[in-house]
Scaffold this motif. Sequence first.
Motif, PDB file in Angstrom:
ATOM      1  N   ILE A 255       0.840  -1.211   0.000  1.00 32.70           N
ATOM      2  CA  ILE A 255       0.000   0.000   0.000  1.00 32.70           C
ATOM      3  C   ILE A 255       0.873   1.258   0.000  1.00 32.70           C
ATOM      4  N   TRP A 256       1.945   1.229   0.808  1.00 29.03           N
ATOM      5  CA  TRP A 256       2.842   2.396   0.868  1.00 29.03           C
ATOM      6  C   TRP A 256       3.501   2.617  -0.494  1.00 29.03           C
ATOM      7  N   THR A 257       4.013   1.546  -1.103  1.00 29.38           N
ATOM      8  CA  THR A 257       4.652   1.645  -2.428  1.00 29.38           C
ATOM      9  C   THR A 257       3.633   2.087  -3.486  1.00 29.38           C
ATOM     10  N   GLY A 258       2.435   1.497  -3.417  1.00 27.23           N
ATOM     11  CA  GLY A 258       1.399   1.835  -4.384  1.00 27.23           C
ATOM     12  C   GLY A 258       0.979   3.293  -4.286  1.00 27.23           C
ATOM     13  N   ALA A 259       0.857   3.776  -3.035  1.00 25.98           N
ATOM     14  CA  ALA A 259       0.469   5.183  -2.837  1.00 25.98           C
ATOM     15  C   ALA A 259       1.497   6.129  -3.445  1.00 25.98           C
ATOM     16  N   MET A 260       2.791   5.780  -3.242  1.00 23.58           N
ATOM     17  CA  MET A 260       3.863   6.600  -3.812  1.00 23.58           C
ATOM     18  C   MET A 260       3.776   6.617  -5.340  1.00 23.58           C
ATOM     19  N   GLN A 261       3.483   5.461  -5.940  1.00 27.17           N
ATOM     20  CA  GLN A 261       3.429   5.380  -7.410  1.00 27.17           C
ATOM     21  C   GLN A 261       2.172   6.044  -7.973  1.00 27.17           C
ATOM     22  N   VAL A 262       1.060   5.982  -7.214  1.00 21.01           N
ATOM     23  CA  VAL A 262      -0.147   6.693  -7.653  1.00 21.01           C
ATOM     24  C   VAL A 262       0.098   8.192  -7.655  1.00 21.01           C
ATOM     25  N   GLU A 263       0.775   8.664  -6.586  1.00 19.27           N
ATOM     26  CA  GLU A 263       1.074  10.095  -6.490  1.00 19.27           C
ATOM     27  C   GLU A 263       1.996  10.533  -7.624  1.00 19.27           C
ATOM     28  N   ALA A 264       2.900   9.591  -8.024  1.00 20.03           N
ATOM     29  CA  ALA A 264       3.820   9.918  -9.103  1.00 20.03           C
ATOM     30  C   ALA A 264       3.185   9.715 -10.487  1.00 20.03           C
ATOM     31  N   GLY A 265       1.969   9.192 -10.502  1.00 20.70           N
ATOM     32  CA  GLY A 265       1.286   8.976 -11.770  1.00 20.70           C
ATOM     33  C   GLY A 265       1.699   7.721 -12.494  1.00 20.70           C
ATOM     34  N   ILE A 266       2.407   6.860 -11.806  1.00 19.35           N
ATOM     35  CA  ILE A 266       2.871   5.612 -12.444  1.00 19.35           C
ATOM     36  C   ILE A 266       1.762   4.558 -12.444  1.00 19.35           C
ATOM     37  N   LEU A 267       1.016   4.508 -11.326  1.00 17.43           N
ATOM     38  CA  LEU A 267      -0.058   3.525 -11.188  1.00 17.43           C
ATOM     39  C   LEU A 267      -1.398   4.237 -11.011  1.00 17.43           C
ATOM     40  N   THR A 268      -2.460   3.543 -11.397  1.00 14.92           N
ATOM     41  CA  THR A 268      -3.798   4.067 -11.148  1.00 14.92           C
ATOM     42  C   THR A 268      -4.295   3.529  -9.808  1.00 14.92           C
ATOM     43  N   GLN A 269      -5.345   4.153  -9.288  1.00 20.98           N
ATOM     44  CA  GLN A 269      -5.915   3.686  -8.025  1.00 20.98           C
ATOM     45  C   GLN A 269      -6.486   2.269  -8.168  1.00 20.98           C
ATOM     46  N   GLY A 270      -7.085   2.010  -9.303  1.00 20.39           N
ATOM     47  CA  GLY A 270      -7.631   0.669  -9.552  1.00 20.39           C
ATOM     48  C   GLY A 270      -6.548  -0.391  -9.537  1.00 20.39           C
ATOM     49  N   ALA A 271      -5.375  -0.064 -10.083  1.00 18.42           N
ATOM     50  CA  ALA A 271      -4.267  -1.020 -10.110  1.00 18.42           C
ATOM     51  C   ALA A 271      -3.814  -1.348  -8.692  1.00 18.42           C
ATOM     52  N   VAL A 272      -3.749  -0.335  -7.818  1.00 17.85           N
ATOM     53  CA  VAL A 272      -3.346  -0.566  -6.422  1.00 17.85           C
ATOM     54  C   VAL A 272      -4.369  -1.463  -5.724  1.00 17.85           C
ATOM     55  N   VAL A 273      -5.661  -1.182  -5.952  1.00 25.40           N
ATOM     56  CA  VAL A 273      -6.712  -2.023  -5.358  1.00 25.40           C
ATOM     57  C   VAL A 273      -6.571  -3.470  -5.849  1.00 25.40           C
ATOM     58  N   ALA A 274      -6.275  -3.633  -7.141  1.00 22.71           N
ATOM     59  CA  ALA A 274      -6.092  -4.979  -7.694  1.00 22.71           C
ATOM     60  C   ALA A 274      -4.917  -5.685  -7.022  1.00 22.71           C
ATOM     61  N   LEU A 275      -3.802  -4.945  -6.826  1.00 23.01           N
ATOM     62  CA  LEU A 275      -2.634  -5.538  -6.164  1.00 23.01           C
ATOM     63  C   LEU A 275      -2.964  -5.959  -4.730  1.00 23.01           C
ATOM     64  N   VAL A 276      -3.689  -5.093  -4.010  1.00 21.75           N
ATOM     65  CA  VAL A 276      -4.089  -5.432  -2.640  1.00 21.75           C
ATOM     66  C   VAL A 276      -5.004  -6.664  -2.640  1.00 21.75           C
ATOM     67  N   ASN A 277      -5.921  -6.720  -3.621  1.00 25.00           N
ATOM     68  CA  ASN A 277      -6.812  -7.884  -3.722  1.00 25.00           C
ATOM     69  C   ASN A 277      -6.027  -9.172  -3.984  1.00 25.00           C
ATOM     70  N   TYR A 278      -5.012  -9.068  -4.848  1.00 27.56           N
ATOM     71  CA  TYR A 278      -4.189 -10.245  -5.117  1.00 27.56           C
ATOM     72  C   TYR A 278      -3.432 -10.677  -3.874  1.00 27.56           C
ATOM     73  N   MET A 279      -2.931  -9.711  -3.097  1.00 21.58           N
ATOM     74  CA  MET A 279      -2.237 -10.058  -1.857  1.00 21.58           C
ATOM     75  C   MET A 279      -3.213 -10.692  -0.856  1.00 21.58           C
ATOM     76  N   SER A 280      -4.439 -10.174  -0.805  1.00 21.60           N
ATOM     77  CA  SER A 280      -5.462 -10.753   0.081  1.00 21.60           C
ATOM     78  C   SER A 280      -5.804 -12.178  -0.355  1.00 21.60           C
ATOM     79  N   GLN A 281      -5.869 -12.392  -1.676  1.00 23.89           N
ATOM     80  CA  GLN A 281      -6.121 -13.739  -2.174  1.00 23.89           C
ATOM     81  C   GLN A 281      -5.015 -14.694  -1.736  1.00 23.89           C
ATOM     82  N   ILE A 282      -3.791 -14.203  -1.805  1.00 22.76           N
ATOM     83  CA  ILE A 282      -2.649 -15.022  -1.370  1.00 22.76           C
ATOM     84  C   ILE A 282      -2.796 -15.360   0.112  1.00 22.76           C
ATOM     85  N   LEU A 283      -3.194 -14.367   0.930  1.00 28.90           N
ATOM     86  CA  LEU A 283      -3.365 -14.600   2.358  1.00 28.90           C
ATOM     87  C   LEU A 283      -4.417 -15.680   2.605  1.00 28.90           C
TER      88      LEU A 283
END
Length: 574
Positions: A255-283
Motif C-alpha cells: 500500500i505504501w509503495t502503491g500510494a507513492m506510485q499513484v502520487e507519481a502517476g505511475i499507477l492508477t488507483q484501480g491497479a493498487v486495489v487490484a494488487l491489494v486484492n491479489y495479496m489478500s487472495q494469497i493470504l
Amino acid sequence: MWKLLTYLKEYKKESVLGPLFKLLEASFELMVPLVVAAMIDTGIENKDTKYVMLMGGLLLLLAIVGLTASLTAQYFAAKAAVGFSTKLKHALFAHIESLSYAELDRLGTTSLITRMTSDVNQVQSGVNLVLRLFLRSPFVVFGAMIMAFTIDVKAAMIFVVTIPLLSIVVFGVMLISIPLYKKVQAGLDRVLGITRENLTGVRVIRAFGKEEEETEKFEEANLTLNRVQMFVGRFSALMNPLTYVIVNGALIVLIWTGAMQVEAGILTQGAVVALVNYMSQILVELVKLANLIITVTKAIACGNRIQDVFEVKSSLKDAKTTRVECRKEQDFIVFDKVGLVYPEASEESLTNISFSVNRGDVIGVIGGTGSGKSSLVNLIPRFYDLTSGKIRIEGEEIQNYPLAQLRDKFGIVPQKAVLFHGTIRSNMQWGKKDATDEEIWEALETAQAAEFVRKKEGGLDALVEQGGKNFSGGQRQRLTIARALVKKPEILIMDDSASALDYATDAALRQEIREKLAGTTVFIVSQRAASILHASQILVLDDGELVGKGTHETLLGSCDVYREIYESQFGKEN
C-alpha cells in the motif's frame, strides 16, 4: 503412506476432474481484481454508471460460474475420497484376517481398531482436501503473483519476497508436525486400550473395588495424550499468525509503495486495489494451505500407521497346491519332535513333543497353568506355525495342506466362548452355511444346549447380542460347542471349553460326544481330570514338555505330574 494411494486407481476420473474444476474456479477468481480495477479506473473515474453496472454483472457471472465449478469439484473429490477409504478398509480388514495369531498378538486388538477407524478417517479427510485444494492454493498464489507482474513489476517484487517466506513457515511446520501426530495416534491407542480393557472387565473392577485406581489410570493416559495434542496444536497454531504477520507486513509495504506510485502517476488507483486484492487472495489461500497441510500431516502420520500393518506379513505361508490327496494311514495325526517358540520369546513354549493319534481317538490334554496345552492344539490347525519338528495328518505334513482344506477338517471350540450378533441359527451355520434345522437341533442336543434354546422366545431365531452377552457363560460355551458340532468335523478341538459347565452337564456332554461322534478325533484340553478320565490317550504337559502319555490307569502309576493333578481334585483315597 504413498503405497495406499493405489486404492484410488478406480477413481482416476474423479481424482483428475476434482482438481481441474478447482483450477477452473481459481482462474475465474484471479480475474476478479482486474474487473474491479477496470470498474474503478474507467467506470467510477468517468462516472460511467452503465460501465459500472456492466462490470458488476460480469462479477456476478464470474461468481456463479465459480460456484458451479466449486460444487462440481467438491462432488468429485468427495466421491473419490469416500470410495478410496471404503476400498482401503476392505483391504486392511482382509489383510488383518490373513495374519496369524502371532502377528495379531504383536499388533494388538485396540491398535488395529484405531487404525481401521480413526486412522482411515484421517486419511480420507486428507485425500478429500488434497483433491480440492492441493493444486488450487498454489495455483492462486503463483497466479496472483504473475497477475501482479502484469500490473506493475516493482510492486510484484513484494510478492516474490513474500511467497518464499510463507513457504518456509508452512513447510517447516509440516515437517516438524508429522512425527508429533504419529505420537498423538499412539497415545490414542493407549487410551482406547485402557477403555476397552475397563469396559470388558467392568465386573472384575467393581468386584475388587478398583474403580478409583482405574479412573486414575485412564486420566493419566488421557492427560498424557492431551499434553501431546496441546503441544502439537500450539505448534501447528503458529502457522496462521506467522502467515498473517508476513502477509499483512507485505500489504503495508504494498500500500505504501502503491500510494507513492499513484502520487507519481505511475499507477492508477484501480491497479493498487487490484494488487491489494491479489495479496489478500494469497493470504486466504495460504491460510487454506496451512490448514490443508495440518490435515495432510495428520493423514500422512495415520497413513504410515496403516501402511505399517500392511507391511506385516503373515508368518503362515499357504501351500501352492489347491488340494492335497490324503493317504489313509493308521496314524491319523503324528507329532514328531515338535517345538514352538513364540515371536520375541526367549524360550520354547513347547519342546520335543512326540505322539501319534488314531482316527476316532479321544485325546485328553492336561497340565498346569502355562504348561503349553493351548499352544499344542493351536499348532494342529496352524493358528501358529511350529518352529521345529513335524506334524502330519494322514501322512501329509500340515504345511503342505492349503489352509482352507486343512481348517475344513476342524471344529474349534476356543477357551473364550465367542458368539456373534445375529440369531442362534446364524451362529450355528458358521461351520456349515446350509445346515438344516434338524442338524442344528441335533448339535444343540449333543452340546446340552437344546433345553434352554427351546425356552428362548423365537427358538433358533432368538436374538444373539454382540459377544453373546444376553446368555450366561455356560450357555455361551454350550452354543459354541454346538456350533463346532454342526460342521461334523473330522477333528474336534475343545480348548478348556467346559470350564463354565457343572460336572453333571460336562459328563452328559462327554457321553454324547462319545456316542454320536464315534468317527471324530477329539482333543479335550481341560484343567479337570474328570473331563479326560475316559480318553483313549491322555497327554500330560509340564513347562512345555510332554511328561506323560497313556490312559488314566497307566498315568496314575507312571506319571507323578498327572497323579498330583488327579489327587488334588479327587483326594488320595480315590
